[in-house]
Design an enzyme around this catalytic site. Sequence first.
Site, PDB file in Angstrom:
ATOM      1  N   HIS A 227       0.831  -1.281   0.130  1.00 29.02           N
ATOM      2  CA  HIS A 227      -0.047   0.045  -0.062  1.00 29.02           C
ATOM      3  C   HIS A 227       0.751   1.369   0.069  1.00 29.02           C
ATOM      4  O   HIS A 227       0.829   1.955   0.940  1.00 29.02           O
ATOM      5  CB  HIS A 227      -0.927  -0.162   1.224  1.00 29.02           C
ATOM      6  CG  HIS A 227      -1.925   0.866   1.266  1.00 29.02           C
ATOM      7  ND1 HIS A 227      -2.173   1.735   0.100  1.00 29.02           N
ATOM      8  CD2 HIS A 227      -3.039   1.285   2.042  1.00 29.02           C
ATOM      9  CE1 HIS A 227      -3.410   2.434   0.149  1.00 29.02           C
ATOM     10  NE2 HIS A 227      -3.961   2.082   1.506  1.00 29.02           N
TER      11      HIS A 227
ATOM     12  N   ASP B 291      -2.422  -1.819  12.087  1.00 31.66           N
ATOM     13  CA  ASP B 291      -3.418  -1.727  11.177  1.00 31.66           C
ATOM     14  C   ASP B 291      -4.253  -2.950  11.533  1.00 31.66           C
ATOM     15  O   ASP B 291      -4.038  -3.771  12.668  1.00 31.66           O
ATOM     16  CB  ASP B 291      -2.833  -2.177  10.013  1.00 31.66           C
ATOM     17  CG  ASP B 291      -3.793  -1.993   8.495  1.00 31.66           C
ATOM     18  OD1 ASP B 291      -4.807  -1.616   8.755  1.00 31.66           O
ATOM     19  OD2 ASP B 291      -3.382  -2.586   7.709  1.00 31.66           O
TER      20      ASP B 291
HETATM   21  N1  NVA Z   1      -4.526  -3.698   5.693  1.00 34.12           N
HETATM   22  C1  NVA Z   1      -5.771  -3.013   5.132  1.00 34.12           C
HETATM   23  C2  NVA Z   1      -5.691  -1.822   4.866  1.00 34.12           C
HETATM   24  C3  NVA Z   1      -6.609  -0.945   4.577  1.00 34.12           C
HETATM   25  C4  NVA Z   1      -6.585   0.528   4.119  1.00 34.12           C
HETATM   26  C5  NVA Z   1      -6.512  -3.907   4.122  1.00 34.12           C
HETATM   27  O1  NVA Z   1      -5.748  -4.575   3.128  1.00 34.12           O
HETATM   28  O2  NVA Z   1      -7.442  -4.044   4.332  1.00 34.12           O
HETATM   29  N1   CP Z   2      -6.194   3.743   4.237  1.00 30.16           N
HETATM   30  C1   CP Z   2      -6.918   3.683   3.265  1.00 30.16           C
HETATM   31  O1   CP Z   2      -6.420   3.148   2.366  1.00 30.16           O
HETATM   32  O2   CP Z   2      -8.207   3.748   3.527  1.00 30.16           O
HETATM   33  P1   CP Z   2      -9.409   3.377   2.409  1.00 30.16           P
HETATM   34  O3   CP Z   2      -9.422   1.875   2.543  1.00 30.16           O
HETATM   35  O4   CP Z   2     -10.592   3.859   3.067  1.00 30.16           O
HETATM   36  O5   CP Z   2      -9.246   3.939   1.033  1.00 30.16           O
END
Ligand code: NVA
Ligand code: CP
Length: 320
Positions: free
Chosen positions: A132, A239
Site C-alpha cells: 500500500h 493496522d
Molecule cells: N491492511 C488493510 C488496509 C486498509 C487500508 C487492508 O488491506 O484491508
Molecule cells: N487507508 C486507506 O487506504 O483507506 P481506504 O480503505 O478507506 O481507502
Amino acid sequence: MEKKRDFLSLFDVSDVELAQLLRRAEELRFLRGRREPHPTRPGRMLALIFEKASTRTRVSFEVAIAELGGHAVVLGKNDSQLGRGEPIKDTARVMARYCHGIMVRTFGHERVEELAKYSSVPVLNGLTDLLHPCQVLADLQTVYAHLAGRAGNPSVPAPDVLPVLRSVRYAWVGDGNNMANTWIEAAGLLGLDLALACPKGYEPNPEVVARARGTAKGKIHITADPREAVAGRHVLSTDVFASMGKEDEAETRRRAFAGYGLDGKLLAAADPKAVVLHCLPAHRGEEIADEVIEGPASLVWQEAENRLHAQKALLEWILP
Ligand code: NVA
Ligand code: CP
C-alpha cells in the site's frame, strides 16, 4: 518520448525522489491551507479502479486530481466489465486510450503489475494484498511534518527530509500485511530503523523483507514480542488484524492476535514522545485502543489528510 513511470511499490522511486515528493507534498499542504488554487495538471484524466472498498483512497485521489485541474473517472467493484471477467490486460489498453493515468486497488499484486505492463500510461497502486505505497507515502509525510515542527509556517525553512526521517526509530505491531510490507520497503529504501512484532504465522512477506534488507540500508528487526518491538521507539504503527479479503479469518485472527493490540500500556513502553499512526479504517478495542487512537500521541487524522497532499505530489510527478 520519456518512458512512463509507474508507482506500484516504494522501490519505484529512489530515496532522493521520495524526499522530493514529500517536500512537494508539504508545499501543497501549505498552499491548500492558504486556499491558493494550484491547477498544475489541467485537463488530465485519472481512472480510479476499485476491486475492493475504499473511503480515503477514493476521496483523496478524486479531490487531488480535481484540485490539480483534472478529472477522475471512478469505477467501483460492479461498474466495469472487470467484474464480469474482462482480462486486466484488455482493460489496461482501453483505459490508457481515455485516461492519462490509472490508479487501481485490487487483490493479488500481479494484477497491478499486469495492468502496468499493458498500460501505456502510468499506473498507481492504490493497495494490493502485498503493498500500500500511497498510504506509507502519506505516513512518511506525517512523520516528517511532525518532526520538522514548522507549525504551518512555510516561511520557516524546511529541514532536509531524509535526515529528519532517519532521526527516529519505527515500530510496527500486528499483522505482517500490505502496510507492514510497505513499511519494510520504506526502511530498506530510506535507511530507517524498523522493528516489527507479528504473531507466528502472520509475518511479513519474506521476499519483501529480503529485498529491503538487500539494500544494506536501515535495520529491519522482526520479533513476536510487541513490547520488544516498541521499546523506546518513536513512531508506532498498526493496522487491522483481518485485511480486506481475509474477513472469513476474522475469528481465528482475533485469537492469534491476542496481546497485539496497541493500548495505553504498550504505548507506555515506547519513547515518551512517541506518536501513533494507523492507516484506517480502525477497529477500536482490537488492534488499537480507543484511548490511543483518540489520545495525544495519535496523528491519524493528519495522516488521513496527508493522503491528499502526498498523492497530489505523486500525480504531478507521474502525470506528464
Ligand atoms: N491492511 C488493510 C488496509 C486498509 C487500508 C487492508 O488491506 O484491508
Ligand atoms: N487507508 C486507506 O487506504 O483507506 P481506504 O480503505 O478507506 O481507502
